[in-house]
Write a protein that holds these residues in place. Sequence first.
Motif, PDB file in Angstrom:
ATOM      1  N   ARG A  74     -37.887 -17.702  16.902  1.00  0.00           N
ATOM      2  CA  ARG A  74     -36.822 -17.604  17.909  1.00  0.00           C
ATOM      3  C   ARG A  74     -35.572 -18.207  17.283  1.00  0.00           C
ATOM      4  O   ARG A  74     -35.561 -19.370  16.897  1.00  0.00           O
TER       5      ARG A  74
ATOM      6  N   SER B  24     -31.237 -18.725  17.318  1.00  0.00           N
ATOM      7  CA  SER B  24     -30.006 -18.704  18.098  1.00  0.00           C
ATOM      8  C   SER B  24     -29.020 -17.714  17.491  1.00  0.00           C
ATOM      9  O   SER B  24     -28.850 -17.675  16.266  1.00  0.00           O
TER      10      SER B  24
ATOM     11  N   ASN C 169     -31.087  -6.400  26.864  1.00  0.00           N
ATOM     12  CA  ASN C 169     -31.530  -7.577  27.622  1.00  0.00           C
ATOM     13  C   ASN C 169     -33.050  -7.664  27.675  1.00  0.00           C
ATOM     14  O   ASN C 169     -33.633  -8.736  27.599  1.00  0.00           O
TER      15      ASN C 169
ATOM     16  N   THR D 138     -31.284 -10.186  21.925  1.00  0.00           N
ATOM     17  CA  THR D 138     -31.182 -10.218  23.378  1.00  0.00           C
ATOM     18  C   THR D 138     -30.144 -11.261  23.778  1.00  0.00           C
ATOM     19  O   THR D 138     -29.600 -11.973  22.921  1.00  0.00           O
TER      20      THR D 138
ATOM     21  N   GLU E 205     -28.968 -14.416  26.394  1.00  0.00           N
ATOM     22  CA  GLU E 205     -29.427 -15.457  27.307  1.00  0.00           C
ATOM     23  C   GLU E 205     -28.270 -16.384  27.670  1.00  0.00           C
ATOM     24  O   GLU E 205     -27.561 -16.843  26.772  1.00  0.00           O
TER      25      GLU E 205
ATOM     26  N   PRO F  70     -36.886 -16.665  28.771  1.00  0.00           N
ATOM     27  CA  PRO F  70     -36.856 -16.569  27.307  1.00  0.00           C
ATOM     28  C   PRO F  70     -38.195 -16.830  26.617  1.00  0.00           C
ATOM     29  O   PRO F  70     -38.573 -16.097  25.702  1.00  0.00           O
TER      30      PRO F  70
ATOM     31  N   LYS G 140     -40.534 -13.862  27.290  1.00  0.00           N
ATOM     32  CA  LYS G 140     -40.047 -12.687  26.568  1.00  0.00           C
ATOM     33  C   LYS G 140     -40.367 -12.799  25.077  1.00  0.00           C
ATOM     34  O   LYS G 140     -40.828 -11.833  24.452  1.00  0.00           O
ATOM     35  N   ALA G 141     -40.130 -13.972  24.511  1.00  0.00           N
ATOM     36  CA  ALA G 141     -40.407 -14.167  23.087  1.00  0.00           C
ATOM     37  C   ALA G 141     -41.889 -13.953  22.788  1.00  0.00           C
ATOM     38  O   ALA G 141     -42.247 -13.326  21.784  1.00  0.00           O
TER      39      ALA G 141
ATOM     40  N   VAL H 201     -36.935 -12.931  17.478  1.00  0.00           N
ATOM     41  CA  VAL H 201     -35.981 -12.585  18.529  1.00  0.00           C
ATOM     42  C   VAL H 201     -34.748 -13.463  18.309  1.00  0.00           C
ATOM     43  O   VAL H 201     -34.849 -14.667  18.072  1.00  0.00           O
TER      44      VAL H 201
ATOM     45  N   GLU I 114     -31.682 -14.878  20.127  1.00  0.00           N
ATOM     46  CA  GLU I 114     -31.241 -15.126  21.491  1.00  0.00           C
ATOM     47  C   GLU I 114     -29.753 -15.475  21.465  1.00  0.00           C
ATOM     48  O   GLU I 114     -29.380 -16.601  21.162  1.00  0.00           O
ATOM     49  N   GLN I 115     -28.926 -14.483  21.753  1.00  0.00           N
ATOM     50  CA  GLN I 115     -27.487 -14.665  21.709  1.00  0.00           C
ATOM     51  C   GLN I 115     -27.008 -15.357  22.988  1.00  0.00           C
ATOM     52  O   GLN I 115     -27.165 -14.818  24.081  1.00  0.00           O
TER      53      GLN I 115
END
Length: 328
Positions: free
Chosen positions: A8, A10, A28, A58, A60, A79, A82-83, A94, A96-97
């Motif tokens: 995961r 960022s 999303n 995606t 968040e 999150p 989903k991950a 993933v 996560e923006q």
Amino acid sequence: MTTTQFQRVSGDAAVPAELRGGVVAIGNFDGVHRGHQAVLQRALEEAARRGVPALVLTFEPHPRTVFRPDVPLFILTPPAVKARLLARLGFDAVVEQPFTREFAGQSAEEFVTRILDRNLGISHAVTGFDFHFGKNRQGGPAFLMQSGERHGFAVTLVDPFRDEGAEIVSSSRIRVLLREGDVVQAAGLLGYRFTVEETVVRGKQLGRTLGFPTANMKLADTTELKHGIYAVRLRRANGTLHDGVASFGRRPTVDEHGVTLLETFVFDFSGDLYGETCEVSFFGYLRGEERFDGLDALTAQMKRDEAEAKALLSGVRPLSELDARIAF
């Protein structure tokens, strides 16, 4: 796809070197439902064909919560959930923006240049046919394809996925079904049983005195699953699966004004789950919440619920490979 452990990441920083040059699915993906999976599967196939990492980009928190903070949104897959689903599908990472009004205000070209090119260094993007991005949604499919030519990545657009009734599968449809307690139809659209993940907390331990000790979870306040009794499976952190029956609601017989809890009675289990993060998958709605005339009547009903849940769970089969990885 690489053999690295799922990550995961960022979206504010460049991805690790081993993830650059990959194929990215953008969206999303709240729910990671069958419509999303059509996009995600195309990304996995393209990554395998190219021999590069498979990533998901995606956003968040969900953009709707940023633009309409006064309107609660039932998030189907927070999150962490989903991950876990994306990892089970076979992705490497993933991204996560963080989604803020400032991020939403950047131009479409800035999004492509800063996020897709500089931060991710992608070789291919896969997204839905209606993906729009940038200030005032100025970037669309045609813009993305043109930008890809300039920045050196290809683009695949995926048509909307329709269910067996020719209706488009959407997160909104699934939210409506879950509000009605229809976890069976919701599973048909998700492609797997609706699943929540939380840490088990201590309750009032009344269930233990009645012979029905429960694993209690406090779900997000925005969870709009219908209150009632469900046949479920609980997966422990160590991967073991256990059938059970769960109550989601306020316990009107014993604690009507208490907080909403998911209380799962795990069959044939006597261990301690306190502090453990577990998943609960919903297989069937048995009945609504009821107020009983005393604990004896409540206990008798709980025994009937246990028998009904065991009968239901004895005949279930996986809906998909993803479902098998979650709840079988």
